[in-house]
Motif scaffolding. Structure first.
Motif, PDB file in Angstrom:
ATOM      1  N   ILE C 619      -8.247 -10.029 -17.275  1.00 52.49           N
ATOM      2  CA  ILE C 619      -9.066 -11.237 -17.114  1.00 52.49           C
ATOM      3  C   ILE C 619     -10.528 -10.818 -17.218  1.00 52.49           C
ATOM      4  N   SER C 620     -11.349 -11.639 -17.844  1.00 55.49           N
ATOM      5  CA  SER C 620     -12.774 -11.317 -17.921  1.00 55.49           C
ATOM      6  C   SER C 620     -13.595 -12.583 -17.799  1.00 55.49           C
ATOM      7  N   GLY C 621     -14.675 -12.501 -17.093  1.00 58.43           N
ATOM      8  CA  GLY C 621     -15.617 -13.610 -17.043  1.00 58.43           C
ATOM      9  C   GLY C 621     -15.285 -14.672 -16.018  1.00 58.43           C
ATOM     10  N   VAL C 622     -14.116 -14.585 -15.426  1.00 58.33           N
ATOM     11  CA  VAL C 622     -13.739 -15.542 -14.376  1.00 58.33           C
ATOM     12  C   VAL C 622     -13.201 -14.748 -13.192  1.00 58.33           C
ATOM     13  N   PRO C 623     -13.273 -15.298 -11.998  1.00 60.98           N
ATOM     14  CA  PRO C 623     -12.782 -14.533 -10.851  1.00 60.98           C
ATOM     15  C   PRO C 623     -11.278 -14.336 -10.928  1.00 60.98           C
ATOM     16  N   VAL C 624     -10.794 -13.219 -10.355  1.00 62.00           N
ATOM     17  CA  VAL C 624      -9.357 -12.944 -10.329  1.00 62.00           C
ATOM     18  C   VAL C 624      -8.711 -13.905  -9.345  1.00 62.00           C
ATOM     19  N   PRO C 625      -7.615 -14.543  -9.735  1.00 62.04           N
ATOM     20  CA  PRO C 625      -6.957 -15.442  -8.769  1.00 62.04           C
ATOM     21  C   PRO C 625      -6.551 -14.683  -7.514  1.00 62.04           C
ATOM     22  N   ALA C 626      -6.675 -15.313  -6.378  1.00 65.60           N
ATOM     23  CA  ALA C 626      -6.282 -14.650  -5.135  1.00 65.60           C
ATOM     24  C   ALA C 626      -4.792 -14.369  -5.171  1.00 65.60           C
ATOM     25  N   PRO C 627      -4.361 -13.241  -4.593  1.00 68.88           N
ATOM     26  CA  PRO C 627      -2.929 -12.943  -4.624  1.00 68.88           C
ATOM     27  C   PRO C 627      -2.150 -13.945  -3.778  1.00 68.88           C
ATOM     28  N   LEU C 628      -0.914 -14.192  -4.195  1.00 71.29           N
ATOM     29  CA  LEU C 628      -0.058 -15.084  -3.430  1.00 71.29           C
ATOM     30  C   LEU C 628       0.143 -14.516  -2.026  1.00 71.29           C
ATOM     31  N   PRO C 629       0.256 -15.403  -1.023  1.00 71.92           N
ATOM     32  CA  PRO C 629       0.558 -14.872   0.306  1.00 71.92           C
ATOM     33  C   PRO C 629       1.883 -14.113   0.267  1.00 71.92           C
ATOM     34  N   GLU C 630       1.996 -13.077   1.120  1.00 69.84           N
ATOM     35  CA  GLU C 630       3.166 -12.204   1.069  1.00 69.84           C
ATOM     36  C   GLU C 630       4.480 -12.966   1.134  1.00 69.84           C
ATOM     37  N   ALA C 631       4.480 -13.993   1.921  1.00 68.45           N
ATOM     38  CA  ALA C 631       5.727 -14.745   2.102  1.00 68.45           C
ATOM     39  C   ALA C 631       6.210 -15.379   0.800  1.00 68.45           C
ATOM     40  N   GLU C 632       5.249 -15.640  -0.111  1.00 66.70           N
ATOM     41  CA  GLU C 632       5.665 -16.360  -1.328  1.00 66.70           C
ATOM     42  C   GLU C 632       5.943 -15.433  -2.494  1.00 66.70           C
ATOM     43  N   ARG C 633       6.125 -14.140  -2.210  1.00 69.38           N
ATOM     44  CA  ARG C 633       6.244 -13.222  -3.341  1.00 69.38           C
ATOM     45  C   ARG C 633       7.665 -12.900  -3.737  1.00 69.38           C
ATOM     46  N   SER C 634       8.628 -13.578  -3.149  1.00 72.06           N
ATOM     47  CA  SER C 634       9.996 -13.224  -3.565  1.00 72.06           C
ATOM     48  C   SER C 634      10.272 -13.795  -4.928  1.00 72.06           C
ATOM     49  N   ILE C 635      11.032 -13.014  -5.683  1.00 74.07           N
ATOM     50  CA  ILE C 635      11.408 -13.472  -7.028  1.00 74.07           C
ATOM     51  C   ILE C 635      12.831 -13.978  -6.971  1.00 74.07           C
ATOM     52  N   THR C 636      13.012 -15.170  -7.512  1.00 76.83           N
ATOM     53  CA  THR C 636      14.397 -15.587  -7.709  1.00 76.83           C
ATOM     54  C   THR C 636      14.725 -15.261  -9.137  1.00 76.83           C
ATOM     55  N   ARG C 637      15.758 -14.455  -9.308  1.00 77.14           N
ATOM     56  CA  ARG C 637      16.101 -14.027 -10.671  1.00 77.14           C
ATOM     57  C   ARG C 637      16.534 -15.237 -11.451  1.00 77.14           C
ATOM     58  N   LYS C 638      16.077 -15.335 -12.681  1.00 77.34           N
ATOM     59  CA  LYS C 638      16.529 -16.453 -13.522  1.00 77.34           C
ATOM     60  C   LYS C 638      17.998 -16.201 -13.841  1.00 77.34           C
TER      61      LYS C 638
END
Lengths: 150, 194, 643
Positions: C619-638
């Motif tokens: 990413i360049s020229g724009v702020p980096v999006p804030a990371p997701l809160p830890e609780a929301e980082r689980s991946i549901t496998r497609k």
């Protein structure tokens, strides 16, 4: 390097002042660096002022006035390698060895240099260690490659 | 030596074959600024302050007057908008290294240079080479020389020779536009003092 | 070996060599140029010798190690003759199969053939492979046929016939006239008409004159001269001798950079052998022309490629250029008339004398006759050395011969002329290559470096790179170069680090004017070109860096951030394991997150993220999006049906 050897090299170039650079190149290649007393001897034998030799020994990149490390690590910074990411390889090497280009570490283990184009552009980015070429380098591999050289 | 007639700033100037534009101008009393020029030394062509515009056979270009040989029919202009702009830039580049030099301050006033245009890198020596060349060409002692190249270039005394020759000579000291030379000499003697 | 003392003796000797060679004999040509050596060609040679001996084929099979073939991307290269079967990317493990199947049993090993990307078509012969097909290898072609350490090989392809012809049927002036008629222009950078340069020296009153080969090839990314000197050193010696004859010189110098040890070795050996045969020395081929050649090595200074600096270095001094108000062909080495030309220029001379100026003039354009060898490198599929007639379009060179941009990336610019040249954008790709055409668009031919750049290349960084290179190589004598370039580098570096400000571009342009007009030599005078040409065609990139602190190419480290797209991350863990700064956190089925404070922007995560996920972005020229809160980082496998 003793005076006899220096005189031999000078004699091979017929003691001509115009061969000054060629003489120093031979000494550098054999001895790996140019101590001050060697410069003084060459100045005496070729009858050229020491200031001229000092300027030559510092102007040209091939010469070193300090001893070099056991392993010569050369990073090609030619345009083709640059475009393929050579700057990142150099950064990684600086972090791994703790020295910058032109420097030798205190253990005399590594001498790091940048060179401008080794002519192997198809293999860029290129790393040359002790004369051996490592092509298509990535930052991920750099540490592994360096580990082979103790 | 045949005589050559050229024109400088609209004036006809007589010169001899083998002279440079700068020499011809000096002989005719026409002023061209210089810094690395000295009448006892071979022209060096380093400072480029003597840049002038020449025109010959309809072709115009900028050259360094201290090294350009005179030729018949040459027309020289010592001040033009472009020449002045370049001289101003050169002075500004120098001032970043030696802001307190008298020689440079004079030029600063004449060309309206801005001493703060570039960030200061107080290295003082401006590589005019007057000391090195004087010692080599006039005194033939080679006590001081250049080392390295480009932005890393510096002057350096040879301690053994300096110890023998410089104390009783010091003829190069007044030549230095920034007094960096004196500083280098003092440093050298201090380092080699047993 | 006794000397050859006349053109007749030469032809007799040559006929004997050819008679002893059987063109139907099985032989194998192995490219042993520096690039192939770096790819392992020496090990392949050892394997070949061993295998040929092991199978008892020593008498039937000849191994010839040649210089560079040009297709460096696909080295090491071997050609099996007389069928002309080309194999690429040979490893020592491939050798047993090559020797037994092809050399002995005359069968083809399919997997080693050239494969056309896209169609998968296999091509056997060099003339049909697109990389070679569109070239015109007048000068470079002989590299494939000869072992540079063998003078007999050079004689077998017609070597030294031009010298014999000139010494027996032409005067020095005749040779000069032929070169003038050919309109040969210097191949080293200036493009100055060679004949006119030679004439100036010939007419100069001073009796002692010199001819010099400039083999200090310093442009990074250009290695044509190296391959010529390594692969066909006699060709350059012959050209130099012809030049000396034309101009009236008795002594020649070859100034070759010490970074080319193989070229130095091969040319020294070639001189030794040429002297033994009598092509160099006193009374060459029975004429009253005597000529000797001395080799000087460079010692690591790009500025010594500039002709006056080179001559100063030959005199045993530091390579500081002299003002060129008195041309060096009148007052050069030791203040005597000196003809200095590039390796490739000299290599064209025997051709022109052998076949005639009219033959030569059929190639090329009105103002640029003949061919040019380019080093096609950078973001290009077929990296290598290509020789094309002047007038071929950049588009054809890059796409037809070069195979276009790898990795499905878009072409952005091609840089020609080395650090003195400029960048040419896509809109000008139909430009017909030639000295004046390239100069018109703000670049130049230079020595022939052609660096291809794609969408990932930052043009501001390219300008910074070249000017930084020149600052390092500057001799430091004059102010516009030493001080001017130094300030330009500072400003450009600031711009790439997000510290650019209003007024920077104007200051850069002023510094450029000072260098162009007032610098002492061509290095300083042409140094601003990379900046000026990128400003001309890519001004928007400069403005983005300065005004928006954004790097459109996503390259400048200080202006980019690496970010893992939470929608795409599949938690394979590759990036976390490989990150040298341990800046990535994540676990099984947990979206991985980069800690921006620890990240060193090395790019390893981008390299190792599997392409089917392609989760790492810049990413360049724009702020980096804030990371997701830890609780929301689980991946549901497609589920497989959704994929």
């Amino acid at each position: 390097m003793d005076n006899e050897r220096i005189d031999q090299i000078i004699a091979r170039h017929h003691g001509q002042a115009s061969s000054l650079i060629q003489v120093l190149l031979e000494i550098q290649s054999e001895h790996h660096w140019l101590p001050q007393r060697v410069l003084a001897r060459v100045a005496e034998k070729l009858a050229v002022p020491l200031t001229r030799i000092q300027h030559i020994a510092t102007f040209y990149k091939a010469f070193s006035l300090v001893p070099k490390g056991r392993h010569r690590v050369n990073v090609c910074m030619g345009t083709a390698c640059h475009v393929r990411g050579a700057a990142r390889i150099l950064d990684t090497l600086q972090e791994l060895t703790g020295i910058r280009p032109g420097e030798t570490d205190l253990d005399l283990k590594y001498s790091l240099e940048t060179v401008n184009c080794l002519g192997c552009c198809a293999l860029g980015p290129v790393l040359e260690i002790d004369g051996k070429t490592h092509g298509k380098m990535t930052t991920a591999e750099t540490a592994d490659v360096l580990k082979h050289y103790n | 030596m045949r005589e050559i007639i050229l024109e400088i700033d609209g004036r006809e100037v007589k010169a001899r074959e083998g002279m440079t534009v700068l020499e011809a101008a000096l002989a005719a009393g026409i002023r061209i600024p210089t810094l690395c020029y000295h009448e006892k030394l071979e022209p060096f062509g380093s400072c480029r302050l003597c840049t002038v515009e020449i025109e010959i056979k309809g072709w115009k270009k900028l050259v360094a007057a201290c090294v350009y040989p005179v030729e018949p029919g040459l027309m020289v202009r010592t001040r033009t908008e472009k020449v002045d702009r370049i001289r101003k830039m050169i002075v500004e580049l120098y001032l970043a290294h030696a802001p307190d030099s008298f020689v440079l301050e004079e030029l600063e006033r004449e060309y309206g240079a801005d001493r703060n245009r570039f960030a200061k890198e107080a290295s003082f020596c401006i590589h005019c080479g007057l000391c090195v060349r004087y010692c080599a060409e006039v005194k033939q002692k080679h006590a001081v020389g250049f080392v390295d190249r480009g932005t890393r270039k510096e002057i350096c005394f040879v301690p053994e020779i300096a110890a023998r020759e410089c104390w009783n000579c010091k003829e190069c000291f007044p030549l230095c536009p920034t007094e960096a030379l004196q500083a280098a000499y003092v440093l050298c003697t201090a380092l080699s003092h047993k | 070996m006794s000397q050859i003392n006349s053109p007749l003796e030469l032809e007799t000797f040559r006929a004997r060599i050819l008679a002893a060679r059987d063109s139907a004999k099985t032989s194998i040509t192995l490219c042993s140029g520096s690039a192939c050596l770096a790819s392992g060609s020496a090990e392949v040679a050892v394997a070949l010798k061993h295998e040929i001996e092991a199978l008892g084929l020593n008498e039937r099979v000849e191994l010839r190690r040649t210089g560079c073939h040009g297709y460096c991307e696909r080295g090491p290269i071997i050609i099996c003759n007389p069928e002309g079967i080309c194999y690429f990317r040979i490893k020592p493990e491939d050798v047993p199969e090559v020797v037994s199947k092809t050399l002995r049993d005359k069968q083809i090993v399919e997997r080693l053939l050239y494969t056309e990307p896209g169609t998968g078509e296999k091509i056997i012969h060099e003339e049909e492979i697109p990389f070679y097909k569109h070239q015109q290898r007048l000068v470079f072609g002989d590299n494939v046929k000869l072992d540079p350490k063998s003078i007999d090989d050079y004689l077998a392809v017609g070597g030294y016939a031009a010298l014999a012809k000139a010494l027996s049927t032409m005067s020095g002036s005749d040779v000069l006239e032929e070169i003038k008629k050919s309109s040969l222009r210097g191949r080293g950078g200036g493009g100055f008409p060679a004949g006119r340069k030679w004439e100036g020296s010939r007419d100069a009153p001073e009796p002692i004159k010199y001819v010099i080969v400039n083999a200090d090839e310093g442009d990074p990314g250009a290695y044509m001269d190296r391959s010529l000197l390594e692969g066909n050193p006699h060709c350059i010696l012959e050209g130099l001798a012809l030049g000396a004859y034309a101009v009236g010189a008795r002594e020649g110098y070859i100034y070759v950079r010490q970074e080319y040890p193989l070229a130095v070795a091969n040319v020294l050996l070639a001189i030794e052998k040429a002297e033994a045969y009598g092509f160099l020395g006193e009374n060459i081929l029975g004429s009253d022309f005597s000529f000797k050649v001395i080799v000087h090595q460079g010692a690591g200074a790009f500025v010594c490629g500039e002709s006056t600096a080179l001559m100063t270095a030959l005199e045993g001094r530091v390579g500081e250029p002299r003002p060129k108000y008195i041309r060096s062909n009148i007052k050069g080495l030791w203040n005597r008339p000196s003809v200095l030309n590039n390796v490739e220029t000299w290599a064209n001379v025997p051709l022109i004398i052998n076949r005639g100026a009219d033959w030569f003039r059929q190639y090329g354009t009105e103002s640029s006759k003949g061919t040019k060898i380019f080093s096609l490198v950078g973001k290009i599929t077929n990296t290598g050395l290509v020789e094309v007639p002047m007038g071929m379009t950049l588009r054809d060179i890059i796409f037809k011969i070069g195979g276009g941009i790898p990795g499905n990336k878009r072409f952005k610019a091609v840089q020609t002329g080395g650090p003195s040249g400029g960048c040419i954008p896509e809109s000008l790709l139909d430009l017909e290559v030639g000295f004046d055409e390239l100069a018109k668009v703000g670049s130049m031919m230079g020595s022939g470096g052609m660096i291809v750049m794609d969408e990932d290349t930052c043009m501001v960084d390219v300008a910074r790179y070249f000017i930084e290179f020149l600052t390092d190589e500057s001799c430091g004598k004059c102010v516009p170069c030493r001080e001017g370039l130094r300030q330009m580098v500072k400003i450009l570096t600031n711009i790439t680090q997000g510290k650019g400000k209003e007024g920077d571009l104007e200051l850069l342009q002023e510094l450029s004017e000072t260098a162009k007009e007032a610098a002492l030599c061509a290095l300083g005078q042409s140094a601003p070109n990379p900046f000026l040409s990128t400003l001309r065609y890519f001004r928007d990139e400069y403005e983005a860096h300065i005004a928006e602190k954004r790097c459109p190419a996503l390259s400048c480290k200080a202006l980019i951030a690496f970010y893992i797209d939470p929608e795409k991350c599949q938690a394979c863990g590759s990036c976390r394991r490989k990150c040298p700064a341990e800046a990535i956190s994540g676990g099984k089925n947990q979206i991985h997150v980069i800690d921006q404070d620890k990240c060193t922007k090395c790019g390893t995560c981008l390299e190792v993220c599997p392409s089917r996920f392609a989760a790492v972005t810049r990413i360049s020229g724009v702020p980096v999006p804030a990371p997701l809160p830890e609780a929301e980082r689980s991946i549901t496998r497609k589920a497989k049906s959704d994929a």
